[in-house]
Design a protein around this motif. Structure first.
Motif, PDB file in Angstrom:
ATOM      1  N   ARG A  33      23.531  18.351  -9.949  1.00 24.87           N
ATOM      2  CA  ARG A  33      23.665  18.792 -11.342  1.00 24.87           C
ATOM      3  C   ARG A  33      23.184  17.647 -12.245  1.00 24.87           C
ATOM      4  NH1 ARG A  33      26.681  23.515 -11.253  1.00 24.87           N
ATOM      5  NH2 ARG A  33      28.046  23.796  -9.443  1.00 24.87           N
TER       6      ARG A  33
ATOM      7  N   GLN B 294      16.297  17.834 -18.195  1.00 23.38           N
ATOM      8  CA  GLN B 294      15.781  19.146 -18.561  1.00 23.38           C
ATOM      9  C   GLN B 294      14.996  19.766 -17.399  1.00 23.38           C
ATOM     10  OE1 GLN B 294      16.644  20.632 -21.489  1.00 23.38           O
ATOM     11  NE2 GLN B 294      17.910  18.780 -21.643  1.00 23.38           N
ATOM     12  N   ILE B 295      14.898  21.091 -17.427  1.00 25.48           N
ATOM     13  CA  ILE B 295      14.173  21.815 -16.372  1.00 25.48           C
ATOM     14  C   ILE B 295      12.758  21.265 -16.202  1.00 25.48           C
ATOM     15  CG2 ILE B 295      13.084  24.028 -15.818  1.00 25.48           C
ATOM     16  CD1 ILE B 295      15.898  24.304 -15.152  1.00 25.48           C
TER      17      ILE B 295
ATOM     18  N   ARG C  32      17.572  25.502 -11.586  1.00 23.55           N
ATOM     19  CA  ARG C  32      18.002  26.717 -12.274  1.00 23.55           C
ATOM     20  C   ARG C  32      18.750  26.327 -13.540  1.00 23.55           C
ATOM     21  NH1 ARG C  32      19.971  31.146  -7.748  1.00 23.55           N
ATOM     22  NH2 ARG C  32      18.146  30.944  -6.389  1.00 23.55           N
ATOM     23  N   ALA C  33      18.397  26.982 -14.638  1.00 23.10           N
ATOM     24  CA  ALA C  33      19.052  26.675 -15.912  1.00 23.10           C
ATOM     25  C   ALA C  33      20.493  27.183 -15.913  1.00 23.10           C
ATOM     26  CB  ALA C  33      18.278  27.312 -17.056  1.00 23.10           C
ATOM     27  N   GLN C  34      21.383  26.392 -16.498  1.00 20.48           N
ATOM     28  CA  GLN C  34      22.785  26.772 -16.678  1.00 20.48           C
ATOM     29  C   GLN C  34      23.086  26.664 -18.176  1.00 20.48           C
ATOM     30  OE1 GLN C  34      24.892  27.316 -13.600  1.00 20.48           O
ATOM     31  NE2 GLN C  34      22.780  27.463 -12.892  1.00 20.48           N
TER      32      GLN C  34
ATOM     33  N   HIS D  19      22.111  21.600 -15.675  1.00 20.87           N
ATOM     34  CA  HIS D  19      21.277  22.482 -14.849  1.00 20.87           C
ATOM     35  C   HIS D  19      21.544  22.235 -13.369  1.00 20.87           C
ATOM     36  CE1 HIS D  19      19.421  23.687 -18.457  1.00 20.87           C
ATOM     37  NE2 HIS D  19      18.576  22.674 -18.580  1.00 20.87           N
TER      38      HIS D  19
END
Length: 203
Positions: free
Chosen positions: A81, A85-86, A135-137, A142
């Motif tokens: 985690r 950023q993505i 994967r975005a959260q 993320h």
């Protein structure tokens, strides 16, 4: 007789770190990146590690198939985690491939070469690869899965004919078998130390 990874023995080396506090070894999942997401829950702490003795559907960059002979390599994924950023996921790939390179160099006195974007070579032939998927959260850091594959104890005959001139194992480079369990501990230890140093997680 297969040289097997033992989760409890591996986990005992990581009482405090981020990576390795929980380790799972599965016999034959499709892909470790997919399997770790099936095992993980919303509350799973980062640092969960899932090893496969054999992958039936291992994959590499751009959807390429990753060959993973049973009991002869290290095929694993780490649940992370990271506070990035993505579009910055490339940092994770570089972190993992550099950590692998460092351990191969210090443990075996070999000189690997990083081949961007995600591979490791010895003598011009591939020995390891990394596949990071994020994967975005919405309300949490993320979620990232770092998949790592390293060919450890394969002989040339263990590779498909079309890969025999392009792939190599650590054992082939060294001329002797490698203790996978010991190598896994050294690798996870370096991954944990460098992850916490570079991406801000604390022990």
């Amino acid at each position: 007789m297969l040289d097997r990874l033992i989760a409890k023995e591996l986990q005992a080396h990581f009482p405090c770190g981020t990576i390795g506090q929980r380790i799972i070894v599965l016999e034959q999942p499709g892909s470790t990146n997919d399997a770790i997401l099936q095992v993980a829950t919303a509350n799973s702490k980062e640092g969960l590690v899932l090893f496969a003795e054999h992958q039936t559907a291992g994959r590499g960059q751009r959807g390429n198939r990753w060959e993973s002979a049973a009991g002869k390599g290290l095929w694993f994924s780490i649940l992370l985690r990271p506070k990035i950023q993505i579009n910055d996921s490339g940092r994770l790939t570089i972190w993992a491939i550099e950590a692998i390179s460092d351990v191969i160099r210090t443990e075996f006195s070999l000189e690997p070469t990083i081949k961007l974007p995600n591979a490791e070579q010895l003598y011009g032939r591939k020995v390891a690869g990394v596949l990071v998927e994020m994967r975005a959260q919405e309300k949490a850091p993320h979620l990232a899965v770092g998949g790592i594959g390293i060919t450890v104890n394969q002989s040339s005959d263990d590779f498909p004919v079309d890969l025999q001139g392009r792939a190599i194992s650590l054992a082939m480079a060294l001329g002797q078998r490698v203790d996978r369990q010991k190598f896994a501990v050294a690798l996870l230890r370096n991954l944990d130390r460098t992850y916490r140093a570079q991406l801000g997680s604390k022990c």
